[in-house]
Design an enzyme around this catalytic site. Structure first.
Site, PDB file in Angstrom:
ATOM      1  N   ASP A 124      -6.296  13.536  -6.567  1.00 51.16           N
ATOM      2  CA  ASP A 124      -7.010  13.047  -5.292  1.00 51.16           C
ATOM      3  C   ASP A 124      -8.276  12.955  -6.544  1.00 51.16           C
ATOM      4  O   ASP A 124      -9.174  14.090  -6.644  1.00 51.16           O
ATOM      5  CB  ASP A 124      -7.578  13.885  -4.585  1.00 51.16           C
ATOM      6  N   ASP A 146      -6.245   1.607  -0.900  1.00 53.99           N
ATOM      7  CA  ASP A 146      -4.888   1.733   0.479  1.00 53.99           C
ATOM      8  C   ASP A 146      -5.872   1.096   1.248  1.00 53.99           C
ATOM      9  O   ASP A 146      -6.583   1.475   1.610  1.00 53.99           O
ATOM     10  CB  ASP A 146      -4.198   2.623   0.438  1.00 53.99           C
ATOM     11  N   ASP A 182      -7.970  -6.998  -0.980  1.00 50.92           N
ATOM     12  CA  ASP A 182      -7.644  -8.673  -0.071  1.00 50.92           C
ATOM     13  C   ASP A 182      -7.804  -8.412   0.864  1.00 50.92           C
ATOM     14  O   ASP A 182      -6.890  -9.138   1.422  1.00 50.92           O
ATOM     15  CB  ASP A 182      -6.815  -8.738  -0.898  1.00 50.92           C
ATOM     16  N   THR A 220      -4.968  -6.917 -11.600  1.00 42.92           N
ATOM     17  CA  THR A 220      -4.399  -5.515 -11.192  1.00 42.92           C
ATOM     18  C   THR A 220      -2.953  -6.043 -10.303  1.00 42.92           C
ATOM     19  O   THR A 220      -2.405  -6.997 -10.134  1.00 42.92           O
ATOM     20  CB  THR A 220      -4.907  -4.637 -10.418  1.00 42.92           C
ATOM     21  N   ARG A 221      -2.036  -4.760 -10.530  1.00 35.57           N
ATOM     22  CA  ARG A 221      -0.578  -5.433 -10.598  1.00 35.57           C
ATOM     23  C   ARG A 221      -0.783  -5.442  -9.121  1.00 35.57           C
ATOM     24  O   ARG A 221       0.115  -6.494  -8.692  1.00 35.57           O
ATOM     25  CB  ARG A 221      -0.025  -4.086 -10.644  1.00 35.57           C
ATOM     26  N   GLU A 223      -3.514  -6.097  -7.099  1.00 38.10           N
ATOM     27  CA  GLU A 223      -3.919  -7.976  -6.717  1.00 38.10           C
ATOM     28  C   GLU A 223      -3.112  -8.946  -6.822  1.00 38.10           C
ATOM     29  O   GLU A 223      -2.356  -9.776  -5.733  1.00 38.10           O
ATOM     30  CB  GLU A 223      -4.610  -7.941  -7.462  1.00 38.10           C
TER      31      GLU A 223
HETATM   32  C1  LIG Z   1      -2.774  -0.031  -3.391  1.00 36.81           C
HETATM   33  S1  LIG Z   1      -3.063   0.716  -5.055  1.00 36.81           S
HETATM   34  C2  LIG Z   1      -4.155  -0.425  -6.413  1.00 36.81           C
HETATM   35  C3  LIG Z   1      -3.652   0.570  -6.818  1.00 36.81           C
HETATM   36  C4  LIG Z   1      -4.330  -0.441  -8.503  1.00 36.81           C
HETATM   37  N1  LIG Z   1      -5.919  -0.128  -7.950  1.00 36.81           N
HETATM   38  C5  LIG Z   1      -4.209  -2.061  -8.457  1.00 36.81           C
HETATM   39  O1  LIG Z   1      -5.299  -2.742  -7.826  1.00 36.81           O
HETATM   40  O2  LIG Z   1      -2.935  -2.464  -8.540  1.00 36.81           O
HETATM   41  C6  LIG Z   1      -4.093   2.223  -5.109  1.00 36.81           C
HETATM   42  C7  LIG Z   1      -4.095   3.110  -5.600  1.00 36.81           C
HETATM   43  O3  LIG Z   1      -5.184   4.022  -4.798  1.00 36.81           O
HETATM   44  C8  LIG Z   1      -4.578   5.523  -5.359  1.00 36.81           C
HETATM   45  N2  LIG Z   1      -5.500   6.217  -4.441  1.00 36.81           N
HETATM   46  C9  LIG Z   1      -5.266   6.582  -2.489  1.00 36.81           C
HETATM   47  N3  LIG Z   1      -6.581   7.655  -2.756  1.00 36.81           N
HETATM   48  C10 LIG Z   1      -6.189   7.845  -3.276  1.00 36.81           C
HETATM   49  C11 LIG Z   1      -7.446   8.754  -4.059  1.00 36.81           C
HETATM   50  N4  LIG Z   1      -8.056   9.363  -2.989  1.00 36.81           N
HETATM   51  N5  LIG Z   1      -7.787   9.527  -5.166  1.00 36.81           N
HETATM   52  C12 LIG Z   1      -7.361   8.278  -6.481  1.00 36.81           C
HETATM   53  N6  LIG Z   1      -6.538   7.370  -6.207  1.00 36.81           N
HETATM   54  C13 LIG Z   1      -6.382   7.302  -5.040  1.00 36.81           C
HETATM   55  C14 LIG Z   1      -2.720   4.955  -4.478  1.00 36.81           C
HETATM   56  O4  LIG Z   1      -2.386   5.816  -5.256  1.00 36.81           O
HETATM   57  C15 LIG Z   1      -2.274   4.147  -5.216  1.00 36.81           C
HETATM   58  O5  LIG Z   1      -2.889   3.812  -6.391  1.00 36.81           O
END
Ligand SMILES: C[S@@+](CC[C@H](N)C(=O)[O-])C[C@H]1O[C@@H](n2cnc3c(N)ncnc32)[C@H](O)[C@@H]1O
Length: 241
Positions: A124, A146, A182, A220-221, A223
């Site tokens: 985290d 997320d 998005d 990003t992936r 995106e």
């Molecule tokens: C929807 S994904 C997007 C990942 C990447 N940024 C992309 O655009 O491909 C959101 C990511 O944020 C991470 N995440 C969520 N809360 C987090 C936190 N408190 N600290 C670090 N990462 C976190 C999740 O595990 C997830 O991999």
């Protein structure tokens, strides 16, 4: 650290917030391939961000000679972070991600790209931010966090008033926070909270400023999946002194 910092369980900055108020979903999905799994034992210990529970973390001290320190929160598969690190070898980039398959993917990028300026916290980001000194980062990147778009899940969103204050605290004057989503309602949610955070100033003057990706943005992936309900919205805030 300010004595007023909230510490109750349930507060998003509490070390155990990753229990009931997790801002992320799965921490593992597919089996991690043996070569990538091996990097957890060989490479990760050499580039891990120090344990935030052990005390303050000076990000520039993690790479002697670094000109700047950046933080990417939730790097997913790490493609963006690795591309930025390759472009800017003078910058130490801290990446936080609790999703272990994502960490494995970034470790592979770091290994294959011979990147020397990446530091990883496989958990985290909020604990790392809490351990950073005031005005210690030049840039914070939050890309497609997320969305937690069901109303009953909104409280899990990474951006809250409390966390926005923390982000402002750790940015240097002139430092930039880039938030991209998005999902329209998350953009509105984030804009509302970041705009009312003392010290953060939204940089947009015209619609293209949030509709058009900044010149140094790397797709990003997540995106690419286009799962949201709008084209990406790029919100950039500058830390004013
Ligand atoms: C929807 S994904 C997007 C990942 C990447 N940024 C992309 O655009 O491909 C959101 C990511 O944020 C991470 N995440 C969520 N809360 C987090 C936190 N408190 N600290 C670090 N990462 C976190 C999740 O595990 C997830 O991999």
């Amino acid at each position: 650290m300010p004595a007023s910092r909230p510490k109750k369980p349930g507060d998003p900055l509490h070390p155990r917030a990753s229990g009931p108020l997790r801002s992320f979903g799965r921490i593992k999905s597919r089996v991690i391939k043996p070569l990538q799994a091996a990097l957890f034992d060989t490479l990760l210990p050499t580039i891990a961000v120090p344990d935030p529970a052990a005390g303050p973390i000076d990000p520039l001290a993690l790479m002697p000679g670094a000109a700047q320190a950046w933080l990417e929160i939730g790097f997913g598969g790490g493609e963006h972070l690795a591309a930025q690190a390759a472009r800017r070898p003078d910058v130490v980039i801290l990446g936080c991600e609790p999703f272990l398959n994502g960490v494995a993917s970034l470790l592979r990028h770091v290994d294959e790209g011979g990147l020397k300026n990446v530091r990883i916290h496989a958990d985290d980001a909020r604990a790392v931010v809490e351990a950073l000194p005031d005005a210690s980062l030049d840039r914070i990147l939050i890309l497609f966090p997320d969305p937690w778009h069901k109303v009953r899940h909104n409280k899990r969103r990474l951006i809250s008033d409390v966390f926005a204050l923390e982000l402002a605290r750790v940015l240097k004057p002139g430092g930039i926070l880039r938030f991209v989503t998005d999902w329209k309602d998350y953009a509105e949610w984030a804009l509302e909270r970041l705009n009312r955070t003392p010290g953060l100033v939204w940089q947009a003057n015209a619609a293209d400023d949030w509709r058009v990706a900044p010149a140094d943005h790397v797709v990003t992936r997540y995106e690419e999946k286009k799962l949201g309900d709008t084209a990406p919205l790029f919100l950039e805030f500058r830390r004013e002194a």
